[in-house]
Design an enzyme around this catalytic site. Structure first.
Site, PDB file in Angstrom:
ATOM      1  N   LYS A  62       2.880 -14.590   5.914  1.00  0.00           N
ATOM      2  CA  LYS A  62       3.223 -15.564   4.882  1.00  0.00           C
ATOM      3  C   LYS A  62       4.746 -15.650   4.848  1.00  0.00           C
ATOM      4  O   LYS A  62       5.384 -15.554   3.801  1.00  0.00           O
ATOM      5  CB  LYS A  62       2.625 -15.110   3.540  1.00  0.00           C
ATOM      6  CG  LYS A  62       2.680 -16.135   2.432  1.00  0.00           C
ATOM      7  CD  LYS A  62       1.759 -17.335   2.642  1.00  0.00           C
ATOM      8  CE  LYS A  62       2.105 -18.442   1.670  1.00  0.00           C
ATOM      9  NZ  LYS A  62       1.329 -19.677   1.909  1.00  0.00           N
TER      10      LYS A  62
ATOM     11  N   ASP B 179      -6.430  -6.584   4.742  1.00  0.00           N
ATOM     12  CA  ASP B 179      -7.509  -6.130   3.859  1.00  0.00           C
ATOM     13  C   ASP B 179      -8.359  -7.312   3.423  1.00  0.00           C
ATOM     14  O   ASP B 179      -9.593  -7.288   3.510  1.00  0.00           O
ATOM     15  CB  ASP B 179      -6.890  -5.437   2.634  1.00  0.00           C
ATOM     16  CG  ASP B 179      -7.949  -5.013   1.636  1.00  0.00           C
ATOM     17  OD1 ASP B 179      -8.951  -4.399   2.067  1.00  0.00           O
ATOM     18  OD2 ASP B 179      -7.782  -5.304   0.433  1.00  0.00           O
TER      19      ASP B 179
ATOM     20  N   ASP C  95      -2.984 -18.224   4.301  1.00  0.00           N
ATOM     21  CA  ASP C  95      -3.886 -19.178   3.628  1.00  0.00           C
ATOM     22  C   ASP C  95      -4.580 -20.071   4.654  1.00  0.00           C
ATOM     23  O   ASP C  95      -5.787 -20.318   4.583  1.00  0.00           O
ATOM     24  CB  ASP C  95      -3.145 -19.997   2.555  1.00  0.00           C
ATOM     25  CG  ASP C  95      -1.808 -20.567   3.023  1.00  0.00           C
ATOM     26  OD1 ASP C  95      -1.349 -20.238   4.138  1.00  0.00           O
ATOM     27  OD2 ASP C  95      -1.216 -21.369   2.263  1.00  0.00           O
TER      28      ASP C  95
ATOM     29  N   TYR D 148       0.814  -1.223   0.000  1.00  0.00           N
ATOM     30  CA  TYR D 148       0.000   0.000   0.000  1.00  0.00           C
ATOM     31  C   TYR D 148       0.844   1.268   0.000  1.00  0.00           C
ATOM     32  O   TYR D 148       0.331   2.350  -0.310  1.00  0.00           O
ATOM     33  CB  TYR D 148      -0.918   0.022   1.221  1.00  0.00           C
ATOM     34  CG  TYR D 148      -2.175  -0.793   1.037  1.00  0.00           C
ATOM     35  CD1 TYR D 148      -2.129  -2.179   1.144  1.00  0.00           C
ATOM     36  CD2 TYR D 148      -3.399  -0.194   0.763  1.00  0.00           C
ATOM     37  CE1 TYR D 148      -3.282  -2.939   0.982  1.00  0.00           C
ATOM     38  CE2 TYR D 148      -4.546  -0.948   0.602  1.00  0.00           C
ATOM     39  CZ  TYR D 148      -4.486  -2.312   0.713  1.00  0.00           C
ATOM     40  OH  TYR D 148      -5.623  -3.065   0.552  1.00  0.00           O
TER      41      TYR D 148
ATOM     42  N   ASP E 159     -12.380  -8.798   4.947  1.00  0.00           N
ATOM     43  CA  ASP E 159     -13.599  -8.943   4.139  1.00  0.00           C
ATOM     44  C   ASP E 159     -14.167 -10.347   4.331  1.00  0.00           C
ATOM     45  O   ASP E 159     -15.376 -10.530   4.492  1.00  0.00           O
ATOM     46  CB  ASP E 159     -13.316  -8.710   2.641  1.00  0.00           C
ATOM     47  CG  ASP E 159     -13.572  -7.260   2.216  1.00  0.00           C
ATOM     48  OD1 ASP E 159     -13.497  -6.361   3.083  1.00  0.00           O
ATOM     49  OD2 ASP E 159     -13.841  -7.028   1.019  1.00  0.00           O
TER      50      ASP E 159
HETATM   51  C1  IPM Z   1     -10.455  -1.106   2.932  1.00  0.00           C
HETATM   52  C2  IPM Z   1     -10.598  -0.838   1.472  1.00  0.00           C
HETATM   53  C3  IPM Z   1      -9.410  -0.010   0.998  1.00  0.00           C
HETATM   54  C4  IPM Z   1      -8.162  -0.818   1.287  1.00  0.00           C
HETATM   55  C5  IPM Z   1      -9.476   0.417  -0.488  1.00  0.00           C
HETATM   56  C6  IPM Z   1     -10.718   1.227  -0.779  1.00  0.00           C
HETATM   57  C7  IPM Z   1      -8.246   1.151  -0.914  1.00  0.00           C
HETATM   58  O1  IPM Z   1     -10.732  -2.030   0.763  1.00  0.00           O
HETATM   59  O2  IPM Z   1     -10.472  -0.158   3.723  1.00  0.00           O
HETATM   60  O3  IPM Z   1     -10.343  -2.279   3.305  1.00  0.00           O
HETATM   61  O4  IPM Z   1      -7.771  -1.679   0.487  1.00  0.00           O
HETATM   62  O5  IPM Z   1      -7.572  -0.601   2.337  1.00  0.00           O
HETATM   63 MG    MG Z   2     -10.794  -3.752   2.003  1.00  0.00          MG
END
Ligand code: IPM
Ligand code: MG
Length: 358
Positions: A190, A246, A222, A138, A250
């Site tokens: 990892k 990240d 993983d 990032y 999710d």
């Molecule tokens: C998050 C989002 C961001 C990230 C994107 C929008 C750049 O997915 O906050 O998790 O990858 O950090």
């Molecule tokens: Mg994200």
């Protein structure tokens, strides 16, 4: 004298403005009920503003935002605009510029029927991910060579610094102690393939030696993805790098009921910090009053906690938990049959129930 909290608000793109509107109604009610004050400054940055003015995030506004007590962000991202331009110019600028090195993502299931995993309930899904938020790929150290030719080379550096790794690992140990649950911290990395992550391995062991009361665990990313679906109850506090965090969060959000409920804090302890739902701008649902504001309300709960309004934060979390358990909100997606504003109303109703008792 009641305390005043100065909040910068960037509602942003897509469904951002709608969910933030409901979140602010809840914040306003909390302030009235709990006897604190909020002073809001609204900032227009995002896709519409960019299309109108070609301005992404002017320096003067960035400086001003940094002087607030906290920042509330809706969502950034719009298909009409070059991929990453606004995300990097607004979200990453705030994360890196304000050095918000912890991205804190609680994964808590409030009601069993919201979990897609068979035979898992609220006792099994209650952990928190500490995602490093200022380094890794990032950081944007990238380049193209011979772009557009058959010989093109594209690079983006994964960077980790001793300071960056140590401070986030330490934060996670402290959090595992403060939570006082399983007192377990799992490092997710990892290091077997990305050998630079040996830095994480060493720092984890070194810092961990200062926390003999916290059990240390380790999963490769993983395997962590497998376990979070198979045995989410194994996790208490997780610490991981930016990119893995990240992705892992999710996935984790899905087992707590989905993007409609997952909130996060971008934190530099003791300094201005930023709170946002994990979901994105969902452009196809914008302006239709179908987006679920619960994740933004969760972000406000985290913000209140951060600002020291602990009782307000606890009451808000309880209100949301009761609402979700009641099934009055049939689903957490855009298909709940309830408008964004009606979901806001339901949260306000729940808050009303405990208002007189405080
Ligand atoms: C998050 C989002 C961001 C990230 C994107 C929008 C750049 O997915 O906050 O998790 O990858 O950090
Ligand atoms: Mg994200």
């Amino acid at each position: 004298m009641s305390k005043t909290h100065r909040i910068a608000v960037i509602a942003g793109d897509g469904i951002g403005p709608e969910v933030v509107r409901e979140g602010l109604r809840v914040l306003d009610r909390m302030a009235a009920q709990e006897g604190f004050r909020v002073e809001l400054s609204h900032y227009p940055f995002g896709a519409e503003h960019y299309l109108k003015t070609k301005e992404i995030f002017p320096d003067a506004a960035y400086d001003e935002i940094g002087k607030h007590d906290a920042i509330l962000l809706g969502a950034i991202g719009d298909p009409r605009i070059e991929v990453g331009l606004l995300e990097f110019g607004i979200i990453s600028r705030l994360r890196f510029g304000l050095d918000l090195y912890v991205n804190l993502r609680p994964v808590k299931l409030y009601a069993e029927h919201l979990c897609p995993l068979k035979d898992k309930g609220p006792d099994d899904v209650d952990f928190i991910v500490v995602r490093e938020n200022t380094e890794d790929a990032y950081a944007g150290m990238r380049g193209f060579f011979k772009k557009g030719t058959p010989d093109e080379v594209a690079t983006q550096e994964i960077i980790f610094t001793r300071k960056g790794v140590e401070r986030v690992v330490r934060y996670a140990f402290e959090l595992a102690r403060a939570r006082g649950r399983a007192k377990k911290l799992t490092l997710v990395d990892k290091a077997n393939a990305v050998r630079a992550m040996d830095l994480w391995t060493r720092v984890f062991a070194e810092v961990g030696a200062e926390y003999p009361d916290i059990a240390r665990e380790h999963n490769y990313i993983d395997a962590a993805c497998m376990y979070v679906v198979k045995n989410p109850e194994w996790f208490d506090v997780v610490v991981t790098s930016n990119m893995f965090g990240d992705i892992f969060t999710d996935l984790s959000a899905m087992i707590q009921g989905g993007m409609g409920v997952a909130a996060s804090g971008n934190i530099h302890p003791g300094r201005v910090s930023l709170f946002e739902p994990i979901h994105g701008s969902a452009p196809k649902y914008a302006g239709q009053n179908v987006a679920n504001p619960i994740a933004t309300i969760g972000a406000i709960q985290m913000m209140l906690d951060y600002l020291g309004e602990r009782r307000a934060a606890t009451r808000l979390e309880d209100a949301v938990a009761r609402l979700l358990r009641s099934k009055r909100l049939p689903s957490l997606g855009t298909d709940s049959g309830l408008g964004t504003n009606q979901i806001g109303d339901l949260v306000l109703e729940e808050l009303e129930q405990t208002a007189s008792k405080v």
